[in-house]
Design a protein around this motif. Structure first.
Motif, PDB file in Angstrom:
ATOM      1  N   GLU A  19      37.071  53.661  49.388  1.00  0.00           N
ATOM      2  CA  GLU A  19      38.747  53.495  49.661  1.00  0.00           C
ATOM      3  C   GLU A  19      38.948  52.033  50.427  1.00  0.00           C
ATOM      4  N   LEU A  20      37.861  51.474  50.751  1.00  0.00           N
ATOM      5  CA  LEU A  20      38.180  50.032  51.424  1.00  0.00           C
ATOM      6  C   LEU A  20      38.479  48.743  50.181  1.00  0.00           C
ATOM      7  N   ILE A  21      38.044  49.036  49.153  1.00  0.00           N
ATOM      8  CA  ILE A  21      37.970  48.085  48.255  1.00  0.00           C
ATOM      9  C   ILE A  21      39.171  47.224  48.001  1.00  0.00           C
ATOM     10  N   GLY A  22      40.179  48.167  47.804  1.00  0.00           N
ATOM     11  CA  GLY A  22      41.461  47.783  47.409  1.00  0.00           C
ATOM     12  C   GLY A  22      41.976  46.684  48.444  1.00  0.00           C
ATOM     13  N   GLU A  23      41.906  46.653  49.714  1.00  0.00           N
ATOM     14  CA  GLU A  23      42.566  45.788  50.631  1.00  0.00           C
ATOM     15  C   GLU A  23      41.939  44.381  50.519  1.00  0.00           C
ATOM     16  N   VAL A  24      40.606  44.473  50.198  1.00  0.00           N
ATOM     17  CA  VAL A  24      39.833  43.013  49.809  1.00  0.00           C
ATOM     18  C   VAL A  24      40.330  42.575  48.206  1.00  0.00           C
ATOM     19  N   LEU A  25      40.402  43.565  47.350  1.00  0.00           N
ATOM     20  CA  LEU A  25      40.905  43.072  46.152  1.00  0.00           C
ATOM     21  C   LEU A  25      42.375  42.417  46.240  1.00  0.00           C
ATOM     22  N   THR A  26      43.096  43.117  46.917  1.00  0.00           N
ATOM     23  CA  THR A  26      44.569  42.783  47.229  1.00  0.00           C
ATOM     24  C   THR A  26      44.450  41.081  47.847  1.00  0.00           C
ATOM     25  N   VAL A  27      43.599  40.778  48.725  1.00  0.00           N
ATOM     26  CA  VAL A  27      43.564  39.456  49.419  1.00  0.00           C
ATOM     27  C   VAL A  27      43.026  38.576  48.232  1.00  0.00           C
ATOM     28  N   ILE A  28      42.148  38.796  47.273  1.00  0.00           N
ATOM     29  CA  ILE A  28      41.610  38.105  46.367  1.00  0.00           C
ATOM     30  C   ILE A  28      42.746  37.821  45.412  1.00  0.00           C
ATOM     31  N   ARG A  29      43.515  38.797  45.098  1.00  0.00           N
ATOM     32  CA  ARG A  29      44.512  38.568  43.968  1.00  0.00           C
ATOM     33  C   ARG A  29      45.691  37.615  44.416  1.00  0.00           C
ATOM     34  N   ASP A  30      45.837  37.897  45.840  1.00  0.00           N
ATOM     35  CA  ASP A  30      46.867  36.785  46.477  1.00  0.00           C
ATOM     36  C   ASP A  30      46.210  35.449  46.312  1.00  0.00           C
ATOM     37  N   LEU A  31      44.961  35.160  46.498  1.00  0.00           N
ATOM     38  CA  LEU A  31      44.589  33.639  46.673  1.00  0.00           C
ATOM     39  C   LEU A  31      44.669  33.367  45.044  1.00  0.00           C
ATOM     40  N   ALA A  32      44.373  34.132  44.032  1.00  0.00           N
ATOM     41  CA  ALA A  32      44.409  33.910  42.685  1.00  0.00           C
ATOM     42  C   ALA A  32      46.009  33.331  42.430  1.00  0.00           C
ATOM     43  N   ASP A  33      46.899  33.923  42.690  1.00  0.00           N
ATOM     44  CA  ASP A  33      48.197  33.839  42.666  1.00  0.00           C
ATOM     45  C   ASP A  33      48.590  32.497  43.559  1.00  0.00           C
ATOM     46  N   LEU A  34      48.059  32.176  44.515  1.00  0.00           N
ATOM     47  CA  LEU A  34      48.135  30.824  45.101  1.00  0.00           C
ATOM     48  C   LEU A  34      47.473  29.585  44.491  1.00  0.00           C
ATOM     49  N   GLY A  35      46.828  29.788  43.621  1.00  0.00           N
ATOM     50  CA  GLY A  35      46.016  28.957  42.672  1.00  0.00           C
ATOM     51  C   GLY A  35      44.734  28.343  43.500  1.00  0.00           C
ATOM     52  N   MET A  36      44.130  29.197  44.129  1.00  0.00           N
ATOM     53  CA  MET A  36      42.729  28.870  44.541  1.00  0.00           C
ATOM     54  C   MET A  36      41.580  28.853  43.584  1.00  0.00           C
ATOM     55  N   THR A  37      41.045  27.854  43.500  1.00  0.00           N
ATOM     56  CA  THR A  37      39.741  27.674  42.673  1.00  0.00           C
ATOM     57  C   THR A  37      38.647  28.665  43.123  1.00  0.00           C
ATOM     58  N   MET A  38      38.249  29.398  42.101  1.00  0.00           N
ATOM     59  CA  MET A  38      37.209  30.472  42.545  1.00  0.00           C
ATOM     60  C   MET A  38      36.182  30.511  41.587  1.00  0.00           C
ATOM     61  N   VAL A  39      35.032  31.171  41.926  1.00  0.00           N
ATOM     62  CA  VAL A  39      34.084  31.606  41.153  1.00  0.00           C
ATOM     63  C   VAL A  39      33.627  32.623  41.799  1.00  0.00           C
ATOM     64  N   MET A  40      33.507  34.094  41.023  1.00  0.00           N
ATOM     65  CA  MET A  40      33.045  35.316  41.633  1.00  0.00           C
ATOM     66  C   MET A  40      32.228  36.026  41.027  1.00  0.00           C
ATOM     67  N   ALA A  41      31.177  36.688  41.478  1.00  0.00           N
ATOM     68  CA  ALA A  41      30.302  37.436  40.854  1.00  0.00           C
ATOM     69  C   ALA A  41      30.879  38.864  41.393  1.00  0.00           C
ATOM     70  N   THR A  42      31.038  39.860  40.450  1.00  0.00           N
ATOM     71  CA  THR A  42      31.445  41.134  40.717  1.00  0.00           C
ATOM     72  C   THR A  42      31.148  42.131  39.580  1.00  0.00           C
ATOM     73  N   HIS A  43      31.270  43.496  39.978  1.00  0.00           N
ATOM     74  CA  HIS A  43      31.213  44.355  39.027  1.00  0.00           C
ATOM     75  C   HIS A  43      32.290  44.979  38.911  1.00  0.00           C
ATOM     76  N   GLN A  44      33.503  44.414  39.582  1.00  0.00           N
ATOM     77  CA  GLN A  44      34.848  45.172  39.429  1.00  0.00           C
ATOM     78  C   GLN A  44      35.532  44.368  38.172  1.00  0.00           C
ATOM     79  N   ILE A  45      35.064  44.982  36.903  1.00  0.00           N
ATOM     80  CA  ILE A  45      35.310  44.135  35.782  1.00  0.00           C
ATOM     81  C   ILE A  45      36.681  44.416  35.409  1.00  0.00           C
ATOM     82  N   SER A  46      37.354  45.528  35.575  1.00  0.00           N
ATOM     83  CA  SER A  46      38.788  45.779  35.219  1.00  0.00           C
ATOM     84  C   SER A  46      39.583  45.006  35.943  1.00  0.00           C
TER      85      SER A  46
END
Lengths: 262, 237
Positions: A176-203
């Motif tokens: 139930e806590l994953i969503g709030e972190v994913l939201t932050v990551i999504r915001d960063l992507a939208d803002l154009g942050m360059t990122m390399v992420m290892a994850t199992h959150q494929i979808s």
């Protein structure tokens, strides 16, 4: 289309305890892009990220930031590289003895040499960005896992990194806590942050990633656009790995999530 | 009977003299704890993060001071090294013939060996991610150890450190052998004239007990004061 390459990883080899963890790995990341590392545990994803900022120095190969190869033997170059490459850990690694504010502030003062006031302002800005301005006085032990990870994102962003490395940022979190972190990551992507992420959150990452890199036994065995690798008839390793995960979780892991926010 | 009475009275009259020894005992402990801390912290850092050769050197130091009895060290230092040094004219401005100085140095060096192991254990018990995160932010190891590792390790070390305090306190009584007029020395000298060692020994024991209690109480208070909010691990010892 021709964004400049920020990070270039070439022919990285890493052996730990006689075992080859990374075997000639190369890729590059353009400004504002998100590369996602997928693959089974033990494939070398975490080690690859740790090689990029020399937390685990590669045996051979080259890391270049902004077109300049980093000399791993020069202490000065190492420290400079790490200042410019942010890192998010699976288990947060917040400094346990410091409040949320001080966690974000400490490197601004000790590494960047900001005065306390400027550091405080900057730290509060970053905490606000991840929605934690009201938690600035709390200590890590008083925060939830999701909040800790958001503080660690704020801590990394405060350094103005050119690239952010994320090592399974949601793997240690309760569902139930994953969503709030994913939201932050999504915001960063939208803002154009360059990122390399290892994850199992494929979808989730499929909707944001510019490219998937599928790793297995220390090599990148597949790479391509998420939609292409995840297509049902693609016959890709990515697709079958994802199908396996999705079978275990019993959810639509391999569906590409709807486009981020309207 | 009259003999006993006068001896008891003599013991009673000697009280202020014996209590005066508290200052010397307290000075010995504080001095030795301080020397032990100032040397023990860098020794611990070198033991954990140093070059393999430095680690060996630290381990050797620890073995040496753990292995040689304090009484032997006091004799070696006071009658050997210090006596030798005091014959060098250029060093004549130093109080080299002071038993107190020798005792503080010997107890301090020994305590440094023990304290280094206390701090080493505390540093080793921190999650590896703390140093990793500090390095990932661009901190040099020196900055990371100072700002991230030590503040946590020193907090964790307080319970073991108060144990070291009580051991050192009792070791400090050995300083009477080289003429430091601390509690034990004064007790013995009074007992030699009154021939009533029992009440005086009880008094001496009570004084050491009091110092132990006061010191440990203070350290408990310090531990509570620097406790990290919400960190359950703390204060449980």
């Amino acid at each position: 289309m021709d964004d400049p390459v920020i990070l270039r990883v070439e022919n990285i080899v890493k052996t730990i305890g006689g075992q080859r963890i990374l075997d000639d790995v190369s890729f590059s990341v353009k400004k504002g892009h998100l590369k996602v590392l997928i693959g089974p545990s033990g494939a070398g994803k975490s080690t690859l990220l740790a090689c990029i900022n020399f937390l685990s120095p590669p045996d051979s190969g080259t890391i270049s930031l902004d077109g300049k190869a980093v000399d791993g033997k020069s202490r000065k170059e190492l420290l400079a590289l790490r200042q410019q490459v942010g890192m998010i850990f699976q288990d947060f690694n917040l400094f346990d003895h410091l409040s949320a504010l001080d966690n974000v502030r400490v490197a601004l003062v000790k590494v960047k040499g900001l005065d306390k006031r400027a550091a405080t302002n900057r730290a509060m800005e970053e905490l606000a960005r991840v929605g934690l301005a009201d938690k600035s006085t709390l200590y890590p032990a008083q925060l939830s896992g999701g909040q800790k990870q958001r503080v660690s994102v704020a801590r990394a962003l405060a350094m103005d990194p050119k690239v952010l490395l994320l090592d399974e940022p949601t793997s240690a979190l309760d569902p139930e806590l994953i969503g709030e972190v994913l939201t932050v990551i999504r915001d960063l992507a939208d803002l154009g942050m360059t990122m390399v992420m290892a994850t199992h959150q494929i979808s989730f990452s499929a909707s944001l990633a510019d490219e998937f890199l599928f790793m297995e036994r220390g090599r990148i065995v597949e790479r391509g656009a998420p939609s292409q690798l995840l297509a049902r008839d693609s016959g890709s390793r990515t697709q079958s790995f994802c199908a396996k995960l999705s079978e275990l979780a019993g959810d639509g892991h391999c569906e590409i999530a709807p486009a981020p926010r309207a | 009977m009259e003999g006993f009475y006068s001896a008891a009275q003599a013991s009673w009259e000697a009280m202020p003299y014996i209590l005066g020894g508290l200052w010397w005992t307290a000075g010995l402990i504080l001095g030795a704890m301080l020397v032990g801390f100032v040397l023990g912290v860098p020794l611990a850092v070198l033991h954990v993060y140093g070059h393999p050769l430095t680690r060996k050197a630290v381990a050797g130091y620890v073995w040496l001071f753990r292995g040689v009895p304090i009484l032997v060290q006091l004799y070696l230092f006071y009658f050997g090294i210090m006596a030798y040094l005091s014959e060098i004219p250029a060093l004549s401005f130093l109080p080299l013939s002071s038993g107190f100085l020798s005792a503080v140095i010997v107890l301090g060096l020994t305590s440094a060996a023990y304290q280094s192991q206390i701090f080493r254990g505390a540093m080793a018990s921190l999650p590896a991610g703390q140093l990793k995160a500090a390095r990932a932010l661009g901190m040099s190891d020196a900055v990371a150890i100072r700002s991230i590792i030590l503040p946590q390790a020193l907090r964790l070390a307080i319970p073991a450190w108060s144990n070291e305090y009580s051991i050192l306190l009792k070791d400090s009584a050995l300083a009477f052998t080289i003429g430091v007029l601390e509690v034990m020395a004064r007790t013995r000298s009074v007992a030699a004239t009154t021939h009533q060692p029992l009440p005086l020994s009880i008094l001496a024991g009570a004084l050491f007990f009091f110092l132990t209690w006061a010191g440990i109480k203070t350290l408990k208070r310090l531990e509570a004061k620097v406790r990290i909010p919400g960190y359950a691990h703390q204060g449980s010892l």
